[in-house]
Design a protein around this motif. Structure first.
Motif, mmCIF file in Angstrom:
data_model
loop_
_atom_site.group_PDB
_atom_site.id
_atom_site.type_symbol
_atom_site.label_atom_id
_atom_site.label_comp_id
_atom_site.label_asym_id
_atom_site.label_seq_id
_atom_site.Cartn_x
_atom_site.Cartn_y
_atom_site.Cartn_z
ATOM 1 N N MET A 112 0.838 -1.199 0.000
ATOM 2 C CA MET A 112 0.000 0.000 0.000
ATOM 3 C C MET A 112 0.872 1.247 0.000
ATOM 4 S SD MET A 112 -2.883 1.215 2.766
ATOM 5 C CE MET A 112 -1.700 1.968 3.880
ATOM 6 N N THR A 113 0.584 2.188 -0.875
ATOM 7 C CA THR A 113 1.344 3.433 -0.941
ATOM 8 C C THR A 113 0.688 4.503 -0.075
ATOM 9 O OG1 THR A 113 0.102 4.066 -2.912
ATOM 10 C CG2 THR A 113 2.193 2.922 -3.260
ATOM 11 N N ASP A 114 1.395 5.581 0.198
ATOM 12 C CA ASP A 114 0.896 6.622 1.105
ATOM 13 C C ASP A 114 -0.395 7.269 0.609
ATOM 14 O OD1 ASP A 114 2.894 6.223 2.925
ATOM 15 O OD2 ASP A 114 4.199 7.821 2.146
ATOM 16 N N ASN A 115 -0.509 7.403 -0.703
ATOM 17 C CA ASN A 115 -1.706 8.090 -1.200
ATOM 18 C C ASN A 115 -2.991 7.313 -0.917
ATOM 19 O OD1 ASN A 115 -1.184 6.079 -3.052
ATOM 20 N ND2 ASN A 115 -1.600 7.328 -4.854
ATOM 21 N N ASN A 116 -2.881 5.999 -0.638
ATOM 22 C CA ASN A 116 -4.069 5.227 -0.296
ATOM 23 C C ASN A 116 -4.601 5.552 1.098
ATOM 24 O OD1 ASN A 116 -2.585 3.010 -2.317
ATOM 25 N ND2 ASN A 116 -4.811 3.129 -2.509
ATOM 26 N N ARG A 117 -3.783 6.216 1.940
ATOM 27 C CA ARG A 117 -4.267 6.618 3.258
ATOM 28 C C ARG A 117 -5.454 7.581 3.132
ATOM 29 N NH1 ARG A 117 -0.549 5.430 7.436
ATOM 30 N NH2 ARG A 117 -1.777 6.809 8.782
ATOM 31 N N LYS A 118 -5.471 8.291 1.996
ATOM 32 C CA LYS A 118 -6.563 9.247 1.766
ATOM 33 C C LYS A 118 -7.927 8.562 1.801
ATOM 34 C CE LYS A 118 -8.186 12.384 -1.879
ATOM 35 N NZ LYS A 118 -7.911 12.919 -3.229
ATOM 36 N N GLN A 119 -7.982 7.305 1.384
ATOM 37 C CA GLN A 119 -9.259 6.598 1.318
ATOM 38 C C GLN A 119 -9.802 6.231 2.701
ATOM 39 O OE1 GLN A 119 -7.613 3.681 -1.580
ATOM 40 N NE2 GLN A 119 -9.425 4.174 -2.808
ATOM 41 N N ALA A 120 -8.969 6.362 3.717
ATOM 42 C CA ALA A 120 -9.419 6.095 5.086
ATOM 43 C C ALA A 120 -9.927 7.348 5.777
ATOM 44 C CB ALA A 120 -8.280 5.480 5.900
ATOM 45 N N LEU A 121 -9.921 8.486 5.078
ATOM 46 C CA LEU A 121 -10.415 9.740 5.645
ATOM 47 C C LEU A 121 -11.875 9.928 5.275
ATOM 48 C CD1 LEU A 121 -7.388 12.066 4.753
ATOM 49 C CD2 LEU A 121 -7.987 11.204 7.023
ATOM 50 N N LEU A 122 -12.737 9.922 6.294
ATOM 51 C CA LEU A 122 -14.171 10.076 6.071
ATOM 52 C C LEU A 122 -14.698 11.253 6.886
ATOM 53 C CD1 LEU A 122 -15.331 6.342 6.346
ATOM 54 C CD2 LEU A 122 -14.507 7.568 4.331
ATOM 55 N N PRO A 123 -15.802 11.873 6.458
ATOM 56 C CA PRO A 123 -16.378 12.978 7.225
ATOM 57 C C PRO A 123 -16.727 12.536 8.651
ATOM 58 C CG PRO A 123 -17.360 12.880 5.042
ATOM 59 C CD PRO A 123 -16.543 11.642 5.191
ATOM 60 N N GLU A 124 -16.470 13.388 9.591
ATOM 61 C CA GLU A 124 -16.763 13.080 10.985
ATOM 62 C C GLU A 124 -18.261 12.787 11.157
ATOM 63 O OE1 GLU A 124 -15.119 15.089 14.962
ATOM 64 O OE2 GLU A 124 -16.694 16.278 14.004
ATOM 65 N N GLY A 125 -18.550 11.684 11.840
ATOM 66 C CA GLY A 125 -19.933 11.299 12.073
ATOM 67 C C GLY A 125 -20.500 10.351 11.038
ATOM 68 N N ALA A 126 -19.754 10.107 9.971
ATOM 69 C CA ALA A 126 -20.237 9.210 8.917
ATOM 70 C C ALA A 126 -19.912 7.764 9.254
ATOM 71 C CB ALA A 126 -19.618 9.581 7.571
ATOM 72 N N ALA A 127 -20.842 6.858 8.948
ATOM 73 C CA ALA A 127 -20.596 5.428 9.100
ATOM 74 C C ALA A 127 -19.995 4.881 7.815
ATOM 75 C CB ALA A 127 -21.898 4.707 9.427
ATOM 76 N N VAL A 128 -19.215 3.825 7.952
ATOM 77 C CA VAL A 128 -18.543 3.234 6.791
ATOM 78 C C VAL A 128 -19.526 2.389 5.992
ATOM 79 C CG1 VAL A 128 -16.701 1.696 6.022
ATOM 80 C CG2 VAL A 128 -16.343 3.189 8.008
ATOM 81 N N LEU A 129 -19.568 2.622 4.673
ATOM 82 C CA LEU A 129 -20.309 1.772 3.751
ATOM 83 C C LEU A 129 -19.285 0.807 3.148
ATOM 84 C CD1 LEU A 129 -22.985 3.056 1.197
ATOM 85 C CD2 LEU A 129 -21.835 0.868 1.049
ATOM 86 N N THR A 130 -19.290 -0.409 3.649
ATOM 87 C CA THR A 130 -18.209 -1.366 3.391
ATOM 88 C C THR A 130 -18.082 -1.717 1.915
ATOM 89 O OG1 THR A 130 -18.696 -2.327 5.547
ATOM 90 C CG2 THR A 130 -17.251 -3.583 4.106
ATOM 91 N N ASN A 131 -16.829 -1.799 1.467
ATOM 92 C CA ASN A 131 -16.509 -2.206 0.103
ATOM 93 C C ASN A 131 -15.679 -3.478 0.175
ATOM 94 O OD1 ASN A 131 -15.711 -2.556 -2.523
ATOM 95 N ND2 ASN A 131 -14.829 -0.527 -2.785
ATOM 96 N N THR A 132 -16.303 -4.634 -0.036
ATOM 97 C CA THR A 132 -15.574 -5.900 0.028
ATOM 98 C C THR A 132 -14.854 -6.227 -1.278
ATOM 99 O OG1 THR A 132 -17.574 -7.110 -0.621
ATOM 100 C CG2 THR A 132 -17.158 -6.850 1.743
#
Length: 427
Positions: A112-132
């Protein structure tokens, strides 16, 4: 007031038409199936200011905002950061998402490269909609009591799986799904949209079920849709209307929903225990391709001959050289001899032929581009049909119409008593 949804698709590639927006089509169909009102769709490029404008407009007229695209790791993937800015909340990193992304990369033998960390940033209070299926998760978020936001990646296979596995159960649990919209599409060939409308126009006034006509790729369709408490109830509402429309349509109605002319013809041939061979000139194998696209077609389709040059028509199909010289390759007599020839040489029950001028060159005043003859030979004899498809829509359109119309002629013949039908030379 009825709650409604709006679809917002983010991506400059969509806006420019570089990628077909199949996600919007899928979501629209799903919303209809679930009975969720849906009045607007928006496509916006990868620009935060314009995304904010789209959100502001949509949030004033819909309560469920469904986003696709803009969830990747690159700088132009702006959906979550822009949504957080719209509603004045920070982005929060989710360690469990980082771990999931890292594990998926490891399973593929990648780091995993550093730019993929961006995908773990979600708006505060939002629940995760899982992507399997992929690395980009979505969110289920209510930034205001009156607004629910669902976000999905733009990759269609990921979006569809997330929708079915997570979004639909969520919407059901939240009371969005109270009615079911079920539809059946009847398909017609050999009749114009206006001609069919004249026959069934009174049904267009029906409110539930509704009946709506539309034309596509040379065929005319009637979509019969019912809104009910369940799919079973909706089907029961649709069945009598669909049967009546089929009765009115007669032989022009060839099938419904996922049926194609090739599928229907194949089923009729298989049911009758009959075999087919084709001889093609202007369609260059297109007719055979339609037939062989159907699984199991080898049980009834034995093969074909592509006979562009007149010498091939003579040597392989037995077309008379004098008839070719006098009537020309594009004629009733040659279409009939091609159909008879391929039937005899491949020893099948049916022979189907196409000869015509697909253009863009080769037409004359007497034989313009778009002139096509179709031959059909069987135990009852041989007949041929003249069609003038015109030149305005181009070569591919003429070839498509020719192949479909040839299948339709065979379909109609298979649905009648072939032994009692006299040979004909015109439609």
């Amino acid at each position: 007031m009825t709650r409604s949804a709006e679809i917002l698709c983010v991506g400059t590639e969509l806006l420019l038409g570089d990628i077909l927006n199949s996600n919007a089509q899928f979501l629209a169909q799903e919303l209809a199936r679930l009975g969720i009102a849906h009045y607007y769709q928006t496509v916006v490029g990868d620009n935060p200011d314009r995304i904010k404008q789209a959100v502001a407009i949509a949030s004033d007229r819909a309560e469920l905002l469904i986003f696709t695209g803009g969830l990747g790791p690159t700088p132009d993937d702006l959906t979550h950061s822009t949504l957080a800015d719209c509603f004045g909340v920070p982005l929060v990193e989710h360690p469990e998402i980082l771990a999931d992304i890292a594990e998926k990369f490891a399973q593929r033998g990648r780091v995993m490269t550093d730019n993929n960390r961006k995908q773990a940033l979600l708006p505060e209070g939002a629940a995760v909609l899982t992507n399997t299926a992929g690395s980009a998760p979505g969110v289920i978020w209510r930034p205001r009591p009156s607004i629910t936001i669902l976000t999905f990646p733009g990759v269609p296979v990921e979006m569809r799986q997330m929708w079915r596995e997570v979004a639909v159960p969520y919407l059901q649990s939240e009371g969005w799904v109270q009615k079911t919209l079920y539809s059946r599409t009847l398909k017609f060939w050999g009749i114009s949209e206006s001609g069919l409308a004249e026959k069934v126009g009174d049904w267009f006034e029906s409110q539930n079920p509704t009946v709506a006509p539309y034309a596509n790729n040379g065929e005319v369709k009637l979509r019969v849709a019912a809104l009910a408490d369940s799919e079973v109830a909706a089907r029961q509402m649709i069945d009598p209307i669909a049967k009546e429309l089929q009765r009115i349509g007669g032989l022009d109605c060839y099938g419904s929903d996922d049926d194609t002319l090739a599928i229907v013809v194949g089923h009729l041939l298989q049911t009758a225990g009959s075999t087919l061979a084709v001889a093609e000139s202007c369609t260059g194998g297109g007719l055979g391709a339609m037939l062989t696209a159907v699984a199991g077609s080898s049980q009834y389709f034995w093969g074909g001959i592509i006979s562009y040059d007149n010498s091939v028509k003579e040597r392989l199909l037995g077309v008379n050289s004098t008839d070719l010289a006098q009537a020309g390759a594009v004629s009733h007599v040659v279409a009939q001899q091609m159909a008879t020839g391929v039937r005899d040489r491949l020893n099948t029950d049916w022979g189907l032929s196409i000869t015509g001028i697909a253009g863009p060159e080769g037409g004359t005043a007497a034989k313009p581009v778009g002139l096509v003859y179709i031959g059909l030979a069987g135990a009852y004899g041989v007949q041929s049909f003249e069609h003038r498809f015109g030149a305005t829509r181009g070569r591919d359109w003429i070839r498509h119409l020719s192949a479909c119309t040839a299948l339709d002629h065979l379909r109609r013949q298979l649905l009648t008593n072939a032994d009692e039908v006299a040979p004909a030379r015109a439609d």
